[in-house]
Structure formats: C-alpha cells, structure tokens
Design a protein around this motif. Sequence first.
Motif, mmCIF file in Angstrom:
data_model
loop_
_atom_site.group_PDB
_atom_site.id
_atom_site.type_symbol
_atom_site.label_atom_id
_atom_site.label_comp_id
_atom_site.label_asym_id
_atom_site.label_seq_id
_atom_site.Cartn_x
_atom_site.Cartn_y
_atom_site.Cartn_z
ATOM 1 N N TRP A 127 113.856 48.500 153.020
ATOM 2 C CA TRP A 127 113.780 47.285 152.919
ATOM 3 C C TRP A 127 112.825 46.403 152.110
ATOM 4 O O TRP A 127 113.240 45.601 151.367
ATOM 5 N N PRO A 128 111.719 47.221 151.843
ATOM 6 C CA PRO A 128 110.844 46.345 150.879
ATOM 7 C C PRO A 128 111.318 46.002 149.352
ATOM 8 O O PRO A 128 111.162 45.155 148.770
ATOM 9 N N SER A 129 112.400 47.025 148.758
ATOM 10 C CA SER A 129 112.800 47.046 147.538
ATOM 11 C C SER A 129 113.937 46.227 147.768
ATOM 12 O O SER A 129 114.437 45.651 146.591
ATOM 13 N N ALA A 130 114.483 45.737 148.835
ATOM 14 C CA ALA A 130 115.712 44.987 149.139
ATOM 15 C C ALA A 130 115.240 43.455 149.218
ATOM 16 O O ALA A 130 115.814 42.667 148.726
ATOM 17 N N ARG A 131 114.034 43.512 149.691
ATOM 18 C CA ARG A 131 113.470 41.935 149.775
ATOM 19 C C ARG A 131 113.349 41.158 148.881
ATOM 20 O O ARG A 131 112.933 41.601 147.463
ATOM 21 N N SER A 132 113.893 39.838 148.621
ATOM 22 C CA SER A 132 114.067 39.055 147.527
ATOM 23 C C SER A 132 114.764 39.785 146.468
ATOM 24 O O SER A 132 114.484 39.397 144.928
ATOM 25 N N GLY A 133 115.533 40.647 146.467
ATOM 26 C CA GLY A 133 116.260 41.550 145.452
ATOM 27 C C GLY A 133 117.057 40.556 144.618
ATOM 28 O O GLY A 133 117.697 40.769 143.476
ATOM 29 N N TYR A 134 117.617 39.189 145.189
ATOM 30 C CA TYR A 134 118.629 38.629 144.403
ATOM 31 C C TYR A 134 117.844 37.739 143.053
ATOM 32 O O TYR A 134 118.337 37.502 142.288
ATOM 33 N N LEU A 135 116.463 38.050 143.383
ATOM 34 C CA LEU A 135 115.653 37.548 142.077
ATOM 35 C C LEU A 135 115.904 38.531 140.725
ATOM 36 O O LEU A 135 115.476 37.878 139.794
#
Length: 233
Positions: A127-135
């Motif tokens: 999850w940490p690598s996916a958090r705010s991945g849209y940026l």
Amino acid sequence: MGIDKHRRASKKGSSRDGGRFIALPFSVIDSPAFMQLSYAAKSLLLDIARQYASDNNGRLLATMKYLSKRGWTSSDVISRAKKELLDAKLIYETVKGHRPNRASWYAITWHSLDKITGYDAGAAERWPSARSGYLTVAPLRKNTLNPPKGVKKDMIEPSPGARDICDAPPAGAIRGIYQHSTTPSNGDHLDTPSIVVTEEFFSSNHMSSNVSFTKTFELHQFSNNSSITRISL
C-alpha cells in the motif's frame, strides 16, 4: 420531504446542505491521471468513493450487483472503467475477486488504508507505494500535426531550380521529310485547259436522245485519265 430533511440536518450558519459528502481534493481533480479518464471512469470513481465511510477504505465495491442500483447496465463498461482507474492509480485492489461469490475490494488512494481483516497477502505491505500514486501519472503527449523539425515550405519548382522553357528540341527544329509530292506528277489539273464540246459530242457518245441541251458542256481531263463532266443547265 428529502430536501427539507437535509436542510434541517445542516448546522446553523452552514453554507451547504446537510448530509454526508465525498471529499475529493483538488489535487485529485486537477491531476493528469483524473483529467485523462473517460466519462465512464470518472463516474465509476464517484460511485466507488461514495461508499467511503471513514473506516472502510480497502473494502469498497465495484460489482454489477451494487452498481446496477446506481444506474449501471453494462458489465463491459464497468470492467473498462475499472481498468482505467487502476492504471491511473486512483484506486487500489486489496482483494482479488473470483467465482463463485468472492468480490474484489478496492481503496481510493487519496485516503489512508483502513485496517480490515480479509486483505490478500501482501496487499497491506504494498500500500505505501500505491498511496497517492495518481500524482506520479504523467500527462499524455498530445498528437501534433507538425513534424518535430517543423513544417517545411512547399517547393513549387524542381530542386535544381527552374529552367527556361524551350519551344524547340535541344538539337534544333526538324525539317519535315515527305516521300510523296503533294502535286500530281503531270502537274495540277487546274492548269489543264478545258475541252469545249457541243451537244452533238454527247449525242455521238451514247447520250440519250430525249435529253435536250441548250448550253455548252465542259469536259475536264485529269492526269489520272479520268474525267468529270460539269453540266450547266
């Protein structure tokens, strides 16, 4: 009734209607990841985010059973829109669904992941690598109609340059060669004098006796031994 209920639920002095709402940050709406989505994918994102209740991020659904109540009618459209959201890193899959009755779970990436039992192995760790991945999604390059080096000017003449137009062949004009003369070998028939004959001449040359002649006839002789008779009546 519904409108009055929401108005009564709003706090005194509030500038909006009462009730829950979707907190969609400008950082999401203004991101290339969001702006490049299709209309179907944007609609699906709102219906997924609509389920968030502050403690269930990671267990949001995108099933046909749930979405059909919100007006969705095509499983293919849902699947394509869901793939867009995953590629744009706006949602994250915490549980991989499978038949017969296991639904996929999702989390919206602009909120923290809630601790829920039942995630697939490794989902919470990734999850940490996916958090705010849209940026991290780069904007798509717009197709240009011009070549990278710019538009070249159209040439209206050959590359070596324009040449003077010559009316005659390079070696000069060619004289016509005629194998046959346009004049008869014995001269022009118009230069041959006419032979004046009388009525008796034609009578003696098998002319019908019942034809009466009152004027002179001319018989022209030609070089090809043929003759044409001109009769003036």
